[in-house]
Enzyme design. Structure first.
Site, PDB file in Angstrom:
ATOM      1  N   GLU A   1       3.442  -8.484   8.865  1.00 43.44           N
ATOM      2  CA  GLU A   1       3.772  -9.245   7.653  1.00 43.44           C
ATOM      3  C   GLU A   1       2.541  -9.969   7.107  1.00 43.44           C
ATOM      4  O   GLU A   1       2.346 -10.049   5.891  1.00 43.44           O
ATOM      5  CB  GLU A   1       4.896 -10.242   7.930  1.00 43.44           C
ATOM      6  CG  GLU A   1       6.238  -9.594   8.245  1.00 43.44           C
ATOM      7  CD  GLU A   1       6.787  -8.749   7.094  1.00 43.44           C
ATOM      8  OE1 GLU A   1       6.369  -8.940   5.947  1.00 43.44           O
ATOM      9  OE2 GLU A   1       7.629  -7.880   7.372  1.00 43.44           O
TER      10      GLU A   1
ATOM     11  N   ASP B   1       0.872  -9.680   3.411  1.00 41.00           N
ATOM     12  CA  ASP B   1       0.521 -10.840   2.577  1.00 41.00           C
ATOM     13  C   ASP B   1      -0.918 -10.715   2.079  1.00 41.00           C
ATOM     14  O   ASP B   1      -1.211 -10.961   0.903  1.00 41.00           O
ATOM     15  CB  ASP B   1       0.642 -12.141   3.391  1.00 41.00           C
ATOM     16  CG  ASP B   1       2.092 -12.631   3.466  1.00 41.00           C
ATOM     17  OD1 ASP B   1       2.952 -12.072   2.771  1.00 41.00           O
ATOM     18  OD2 ASP B   1       2.349 -13.589   4.230  1.00 41.00           O
TER      19      ASP B   1
ATOM     20  N   HIS C   1       3.366  -7.497  -1.992  1.00 45.27           N
ATOM     21  CA  HIS C   1       3.521  -7.583  -0.534  1.00 45.27           C
ATOM     22  C   HIS C   1       4.253  -6.331  -0.021  1.00 45.27           C
ATOM     23  O   HIS C   1       3.833  -5.714   0.952  1.00 45.27           O
ATOM     24  CB  HIS C   1       4.287  -8.865  -0.185  1.00 45.27           C
ATOM     25  CG  HIS C   1       4.786  -8.945   1.220  1.00 45.27           C
ATOM     26  ND1 HIS C   1       4.162  -9.701   2.188  1.00 45.27           N
ATOM     27  CD2 HIS C   1       5.855  -8.365   1.820  1.00 45.27           C
ATOM     28  CE1 HIS C   1       4.845  -9.567   3.336  1.00 45.27           C
ATOM     29  NE2 HIS C   1       5.870  -8.772   3.135  1.00 45.27           N
ATOM     30  N   GLU C   2       5.338  -5.956  -0.716  1.00 47.61           N
ATOM     31  CA  GLU C   2       6.107  -4.782  -0.298  1.00 47.61           C
ATOM     32  C   GLU C   2       5.286  -3.505  -0.415  1.00 47.61           C
ATOM     33  O   GLU C   2       5.394  -2.612   0.430  1.00 47.61           O
ATOM     34  CB  GLU C   2       7.389  -4.655  -1.132  1.00 47.61           C
ATOM     35  CG  GLU C   2       8.340  -5.840  -1.004  1.00 47.61           C
ATOM     36  CD  GLU C   2       8.693  -6.159   0.437  1.00 47.61           C
ATOM     37  OE1 GLU C   2       8.828  -5.218   1.245  1.00 47.61           O
ATOM     38  OE2 GLU C   2       8.808  -7.352   0.766  1.00 47.61           O
TER      39      GLU C   2
ATOM     40  N   HIS D   1       3.328  -2.933   2.613  1.00 46.09           N
ATOM     41  CA  HIS D   1       4.068  -2.253   3.692  1.00 46.09           C
ATOM     42  C   HIS D   1       4.063  -0.745   3.470  1.00 46.09           C
ATOM     43  O   HIS D   1       3.888   0.038   4.400  1.00 46.09           O
ATOM     44  CB  HIS D   1       5.524  -2.735   3.728  1.00 46.09           C
ATOM     45  CG  HIS D   1       5.696  -4.109   4.298  1.00 46.09           C
ATOM     46  ND1 HIS D   1       5.136  -4.491   5.502  1.00 46.09           N
ATOM     47  CD2 HIS D   1       6.372  -5.193   3.842  1.00 46.09           C
ATOM     48  CE1 HIS D   1       5.479  -5.744   5.749  1.00 46.09           C
ATOM     49  NE2 HIS D   1       6.215  -6.198   4.755  1.00 46.09           N
TER      50      HIS D   1
HETATM   51 ZN   LIG Z   1       7.199  -7.957   4.469  1.00 47.92          ZN
END
Ligand SMILES: [Zn+2]
Length: 418
Positions: free
Chosen positions: A355, A359, A277-278, A281
């Protein structure tokens, strides 16, 4: 053309830029997370745990909204009555009313007044998070953290105040232009500097130990094509039981940080899922997007403040001659507080979209929706988050999709829905 007309014109141009940048950089399409799946996921969570999470959040609410309300009232009193100007004069008095002293000390004084009146609410919140076993801090450690964050805020605030009032002092008609550029620059600078200079004030970061977990995380980042110099572990356990991971910084300061609590609480596969997930980003440049939006938004705010500052009625209420003088700090903070409250839900909305995309990235990268769902359940359990919070609260403040939304997104992904 007058400075005012230039300011209005620049404001319009910046607002258009902001809208265009947001339109192209925010993932407006939200991956499906059907409500039926959310309810099914909710039904499978242990009822006792859901009840406890809800109880925890009701216990926190008076402290949170109390602080918000009192903070706003104090800001309005200091801004819309001569009380703020009086405080600034008081702070400058030992220095003969020197404008630098008024700007820096007066600004810190007014801000501190807001901090002090909301302090009892912060202490109340601390008793709640301790009672529910989330915080592991005693009053001593809690106070040290508070003083540290005030100190960091005072340093950054002093630089910003000194910069701002130097500009208004020497360019009383055009400060909005220099101020907008300076404030936007400060946002960009902080984005680079905060992770390197400020985060270590609160936590110790160590490179993740060599081993299968570290290898699989590095391999994951390679496969994703995201340059990651290091994966760091933060010693969050000295403050909290909560688990988390995040990515911060830009370019050479970019790092992925995993809480040590995450490594002890979650399975290695779940840690991989969180880091995936990170990486989303990092790959989508979300820190950069946030920085650009923040910089543009700040420039817009400075110019809007200048234009609002020519409203004679407001100046009369605050007992000041110009919004650009240090005595008007209270008025400025009142306007900023109201604007911040109004902008909060919009920021939360944009954050949730970003976010949800991260995901989706994690689901695609790991190809493992089952672990993703298990990880969401774990995050919710350990952090005592309300898996399906009340809509009003979700709309005004949720920075992430809810636990059941994230679980539902994994289920929809597993069925091939996009
Ligand atoms: Zn996040």
């Amino acid at each position: 053309m007058t400075p005012r007309a230039w300011a209005a014109g620049t404001l319009v141009v910046l607002l258009v830029l902001l809208a265009v940048y947001a339109a192209v950089s925010i993932p407006w399409h939200r991956p499906p997370a059907p409500r039926a799946d959310q309810l099914a996921a909710l039904g499978r969570l242990p009822g006792e745990q859901v009840a406890r999470a809800r109880e925890f959040h009701s216990a926190l609410r008076p402290g949170s909204y109390g602080a918000m309300g009192i903070g706003l009232i104090v800001a309005l009193v200091l801004g819309l009555t001569p009380a703020g100007a009086w405080l600034v004069e008081l702070a400058g008095r030992p220095f003969g009313g020197n404008w630098v002293a008024r700007a820096v000390l007066g600004g810190l004084f007014v801000t501190l007044a807001g901090e002090v009146v909301t302090l009892p609410f912060a202490a109340w919140r601390h008793t709640v998070v301790v009672r529910y076993g989330i915080s592991t801090q005693g009053w001593g450690a809690w106070s040290v953290d508070l003083l540290k964050s005030w100190a960091v805020g005072a340093v950054i605030g002093a630089v910003a105040l000194l910069g701002f009032y130097t500009i208004t002092h020497f360019a009383p008609r055009w400060w909005w232009a220099f101020g907008a550029v300076g404030a936007a620059g400060l946002v960009v600078l902080l984005s680079f500097v905060l992770p390197v200079l400020v985060e270590p004030v609160f936590n110790k970061f160590t490179p993740m130990a060599d081993g299968p977990l570290r290898s699989s995380l590095i391999e994951l980042a390679d496969r994703d094509g995201v340059p990651v110099r290091d994966v760091l572990v933060a010693d969050a356990s000295r403050r909290t039981k909560a688990v988390n991971a995040y990515v911060s910084g830009l370019g050479p300061t970019r790092r992925i940080v995993v809480y040590d609590t995450m490594i002890t609480e979650a399975t290695p596969d779940e840690v991989v899922s969180v880091v995936a997930h990170e990486l989303g980003h990092a790959k989508d440049g979300d820190v950069l997007v946030g920085t650009v939006l923040g910089a543009l938004g700040t420039a817009v705010a400075v110019i809007a403040l200048y234009l609002l500052g020519s409203w004679a009625g407001l100046l009369r209420l605050a007992g000041v001659d110009s919004i650009g003088e240090p005595r008007a700090i209270g008025l400025m903070l009142a306007i900023v507080s109201v604007a911040g409250l109004l902008a909060g839900p919009a920021q939360a909305f944009l954050s949730r979209r970003i976010e949800a995309r991260a995901d989706e990235h994690a689901l695609v990268l790991t190809g493992d929706p089952a672990t993703f769902e298990a990880m969401q359940r774990r995050l919710g359990t350990v952090n005592l988050s309300d898996p399906d919070p009340p809509t009003w609260e979700y709309l005004i403040s949720a920075s992430h999709p809810s636990t059941v939304e994230r679980m539902a997104a994994a289920r929809a992904y597993a069925r091939g829905e996009r």
